[in-house]
Design a protein around this motif. Structure first.
Motif, mmCIF file in Angstrom:
data_model
loop_
_atom_site.group_PDB
_atom_site.id
_atom_site.type_symbol
_atom_site.label_atom_id
_atom_site.label_comp_id
_atom_site.label_asym_id
_atom_site.label_seq_id
_atom_site.Cartn_x
_atom_site.Cartn_y
_atom_site.Cartn_z
ATOM 1 N N ILE A 182 12.484 -78.184 30.912
ATOM 2 C CA ILE A 182 13.120 -79.291 30.701
ATOM 3 C C ILE A 182 14.716 -78.634 30.930
ATOM 4 O O ILE A 182 14.436 -77.436 29.910
ATOM 5 N N VAL A 183 15.069 -79.081 31.593
ATOM 6 C CA VAL A 183 16.675 -79.044 31.635
ATOM 7 C C VAL A 183 17.423 -79.720 31.148
ATOM 8 O O VAL A 183 17.894 -80.774 31.975
ATOM 9 N N ASP A 184 17.981 -79.605 29.905
ATOM 10 C CA ASP A 184 19.268 -80.568 29.430
ATOM 11 C C ASP A 184 20.216 -81.050 30.188
ATOM 12 O O ASP A 184 20.915 -80.150 30.538
ATOM 13 N N GLY A 185 20.640 -82.104 30.273
ATOM 14 C CA GLY A 185 21.991 -82.659 31.284
ATOM 15 C C GLY A 185 22.883 -82.696 29.571
ATOM 16 O O GLY A 185 23.112 -82.532 28.692
ATOM 17 N N ALA A 186 24.169 -82.917 30.506
ATOM 18 C CA ALA A 186 25.823 -83.091 29.570
ATOM 19 C C ALA A 186 26.697 -83.138 30.313
ATOM 20 O O ALA A 186 26.820 -83.154 32.067
ATOM 21 N N PRO A 187 27.450 -84.405 29.892
ATOM 22 C CA PRO A 187 28.986 -85.173 30.341
ATOM 23 C C PRO A 187 29.463 -83.840 31.194
ATOM 24 O O PRO A 187 29.764 -83.197 30.532
ATOM 25 N N GLY A 188 30.408 -84.737 31.839
ATOM 26 C CA GLY A 188 31.191 -83.641 32.799
ATOM 27 C C GLY A 188 32.426 -84.566 32.965
ATOM 28 O O GLY A 188 32.493 -86.015 32.971
ATOM 29 N N HIS A 189 33.296 -83.856 33.698
ATOM 30 C CA HIS A 189 33.922 -84.752 34.704
ATOM 31 C C HIS A 189 33.851 -83.894 36.292
ATOM 32 O O HIS A 189 33.758 -82.832 36.497
ATOM 33 N N GLY A 190 34.374 -84.737 36.685
ATOM 34 C CA GLY A 190 34.037 -84.746 38.474
ATOM 35 C C GLY A 190 34.741 -85.876 39.730
ATOM 36 O O GLY A 190 35.861 -85.747 39.391
ATOM 37 N N VAL A 191 34.075 -86.044 40.475
ATOM 38 C CA VAL A 191 34.698 -86.670 41.686
ATOM 39 C C VAL A 191 33.826 -88.001 41.905
ATOM 40 O O VAL A 191 32.516 -87.608 41.782
ATOM 41 N N ASP A 192 34.827 -88.970 42.435
ATOM 42 C CA ASP A 192 33.532 -90.357 42.857
ATOM 43 C C ASP A 192 33.466 -89.720 44.166
ATOM 44 O O ASP A 192 33.998 -89.979 45.438
ATOM 45 N N GLU A 193 32.562 -88.855 44.215
ATOM 46 C CA GLU A 193 31.412 -88.859 45.860
ATOM 47 C C GLU A 193 31.528 -89.297 46.873
ATOM 48 O O GLU A 193 31.728 -88.642 48.152
ATOM 49 N N LYS A 194 31.022 -90.353 47.041
ATOM 50 C CA LYS A 194 31.375 -91.189 47.663
ATOM 51 C C LYS A 194 32.769 -91.591 48.442
ATOM 52 O O LYS A 194 32.968 -91.909 49.253
ATOM 53 N N LYS A 195 33.532 -91.808 47.042
ATOM 54 C CA LYS A 195 34.505 -92.635 48.064
ATOM 55 C C LYS A 195 35.754 -90.978 48.826
ATOM 56 O O LYS A 195 36.222 -91.312 49.513
ATOM 57 N N VAL A 196 34.804 -89.986 48.217
ATOM 58 C CA VAL A 196 35.724 -88.593 48.823
ATOM 59 C C VAL A 196 34.994 -88.547 50.148
ATOM 60 O O VAL A 196 35.511 -88.150 51.986
ATOM 61 N N ALA A 197 34.042 -88.770 50.007
ATOM 62 C CA ALA A 197 32.901 -88.352 51.332
ATOM 63 C C ALA A 197 33.307 -90.047 52.712
ATOM 64 O O ALA A 197 33.612 -89.464 53.780
ATOM 65 N N ASP A 198 33.894 -91.039 52.097
ATOM 66 C CA ASP A 198 33.991 -92.052 53.159
ATOM 67 C C ASP A 198 35.870 -91.693 53.484
ATOM 68 O O ASP A 198 36.018 -91.756 54.824
#
Length: 585
Positions: A182-198
């Motif tokens: 198992i690789v544990d997840g962790a929150p962070g910051h990023g982008v709204d990829e759907k908005k950028v893709a549009d």
């Protein structure tokens, strides 16, 4: 006027004046009728000609500079689907807050053959169009591409997560050596990829710079969801060997082998699931299952007493790749028995597609590849001859992609007529079934190279073999290493090949579109061979001599139309050192 009967037929009696007048009217009517008949016949012939040429693309028609003149709609469609986006190297740069990342969006744009060829082949009564179809005068068509929004969104997501500092860490399951971790997840910051893709979908490639904001993001799957998946479906997938069956043959993969071809993915519902790498799975399975597919055989030309005729092709069976992932995924969480779906593989060329009387008679490319002879080389020569006999007489239609593996039937087995001979495997000189066929592959590659056709896929030998042109050679291996090219000349290509004394001789007969010039760089990044001791490898051969250095080399192919250079292609090859091997035991 009176009624009379002649030979039992009742008729009408008329006066001589009336009869003469009627005759005059009849002659005039006949002349008028003949004129109408001629016009009608001409109109019918014209309509017939329009219908006859409705699916013929006018000579001179090009798509993205590639000829499709003379092709049918089906052939042109195959040609269009091989096109790469003209802006493949143009990146999109995304600025998010005080960070930025880039990506190459072109892979999300696919050629739309239907829209590209709309109106190119259709029934039309236009005289100008008919003249173009008969005499040539085609147009230059720019391909239409359609964006796959889902694929583009995935590209943005992967680029952001790999390049933004503090991006969320995705919780997931890893399959390693038949075990689950198992690789544990962790929150962070990023982008709204759907908005950028549009935004990229509507602006790229004219617009390359985009701005968005950083947003807080969680791992796609919660820790609880990952834990439940690890203890459930993931654990079950690794709990037993997987039996994969196709076309009546079965192979068994250990959990460790299965772990190399699967991974975990998270759906839009936040739940992890098994993701099957179809290509990797089939490579593993087909390397062990030599009867899991029956390749289609194309119609080909044969010669008897110097006269050509056509031998009909036949359909084969192949694994339906579109269904592999689901079938295997279901089996891994079920009874571990995956029976892969099969589908018909039709010949690319049928006898009806080959006009013997119109076979091309001019060689557009000729290549000869010498090979060593003598008693120790007889097995190798046997394999070369077996492969060449399968290729001789093949006709490659306009727009068709030629696959050497497919043409040779994929399998280099005893049942296919091959024997063991010298091969290169993992840097070692070992005997293997079909050894020597790479000489045929190299000959094919060079003939295609100088024919000026579209080169799609090839793999050079891992080490340099001096009898082959440096940087201009190709090996072949089943599965996974193929030699492919596309006939983009707009006319059929006939392959003629034979073994002559100590060399493989091959010609492509057809209509050459480009003149080809080539140059080769000098060797660079030279690496000296090392001494290696190899233990307990069956068939291992000691190195004779001092090994062969490794190096990099570049080959350039210049395609010219008259005095104009259409494009220059660079083929880079990196050869590893052929080490000095000492075999033990």
């Amino acid at each position: 006027m009176g009624v009379h009967t002649t030979n039992g037929i009742q008729g009408v009696s008329v006066s001589d004046d009336a009869r003469n007048a009627s005759a005059r009217r009849g002659k005039k009517g006949l002349l008028i009728g003949s004129g109408v008949g001629v016009v009608a016949l001409a109109a019918a012939a014209y309509v017939g000609a329009c219908y006859h040429y409705k699916d013929a693309i006018p000579e001179g028609t090009t798509v993205a500079g590639k000829s499709i003149g003379g092709m049918t709609s089906e052939q042109a469609t195959r040609q269009v689907l091989t096109l790469k986006h003209p802006n493949a190297s143009t990146k999109a740069n995304v600025t998010a807050g005080d960070q930025s990342f880039d990506l190459a969006p072109a892979s999300a744009w696919k050629p739309d053959a239907e829209k590209t060829l709309d109106g190119v082949t259709e029934f039309s009564l236009s005289p100008g169009r008919l003249l173009d179809q008969i005499n040539g005068g085609g147009e230059k068509i720019e391909p239409v591409y359609s964006v796959d929004k889902t694929a583009l969104t995935t590209l943005v997501k992967k680029a952001a997560e790999s390049k933004i500092d503090g991006a969320p860490k995705q919780g997931r399951v890893k399959f390693i050596g038949g075990k689950v971790s198992i690789v544990d997840g962790a929150p962070g910051h990023g982008v709204d990829e759907k908005k950028v893709a549009d935004a990229i979908a509507s602006g790229w490639p004219k617009k390359t710079d985009y701005t968005t904001e950083l947003v807080e993001k969680n791992s796609d799957a919660s820790d609880n969801a990952v834990q439940a998946f690890a203890e459930g479906d993931a654990k079950k997938a690794m709990s037993a060997p997987l039996e994969v069956s196709a076309n009546g043959q079965s192979v068994t993969l250990t959990p460790a082998q299965v772990s190399d071809v699967i991974s975990s993915t998270t759906g839009s519902d936040g739940k992890p699931a098994i993701k099957v790498d179809t290509e990797a799975l089939l490579t593993t399975v087909l390397s062990r299952g030599d009867k899991m597919r029956v390749p289609a055989v194309d119609a080909k030309v044969v010669w008897k007493d110097g006269q050509p005729s056509v031998v009909e092709g036949r359909s084969g069976k192949e694994i339906d790749e579109s269904k592999v992932a689901k079938i295997v995924g279901d089996a891994l969480v079920g009874d571990h028995k995956a029976t892969l779906a099969m589908k018909e593989q039709k010949p690319a060329v049928m006898a009806k597609d080959v006009n013997v009387e119109a076979l091309p008679s001019t060689s557009m490319a000729h290549f000869e590849s010498p090979f060593p002879t003598g008693p120790s080389q007889q097995a190798r020569i046997h394999n070369i001859t077996t492969a060449i006999n399968r290729l001789n007489g093949i006709v490659v239609q306009p727009g068709e992609q030629f696959s050497l593996l497919r043409a040779l039937g994929y399998e280099f087995t005893k049942e296919s007529g091959y024997v063991e001979a010298g091969t290169l495997q993992g840097g070692l000189h070992l005997d293997g079934m079909g050894g020597g066929v790479s000489q045929v592959s190299t000959t094919m590659y060079n003939t295609a190279f100088f024919a000026g056709v579209q080169l799609d896929e090839h793999t050079a030998h891992a080490v340099y073999i001096s009898r082959y042109p440096m940087g201009r050679e190709a090996t072949i291996w089943n599965p996974g290493i193929d030699n492919k090219w596309t006939n983009d000349t707009g006319k059929p290509i006939l392959i003629k090949a034979h073994v002559e004394s100590n060399k493989v001789v091959m010609d492509f007969y057809g209509t050459k579109k480009y003149d080809v010039a080539t140059r080769t760089s000098g060797k660079y990044n030279i690496q000296s061979p090392k001494h290696r001791t190899v233990k307990n490898v069956k068939g291992c051969e000691n190195t004779v001599g001092g090994g062969v250095p490794g190096f990099d080399v570049d080959v350039y192919r210049e395609l010219k139309s008259g005095s104009t250079t259409v494009r220059t292609e660079k083929i880079h090859t990196k050869y590893k050192p052929d080490d000095i091997i000492t075999c033990q035991n």
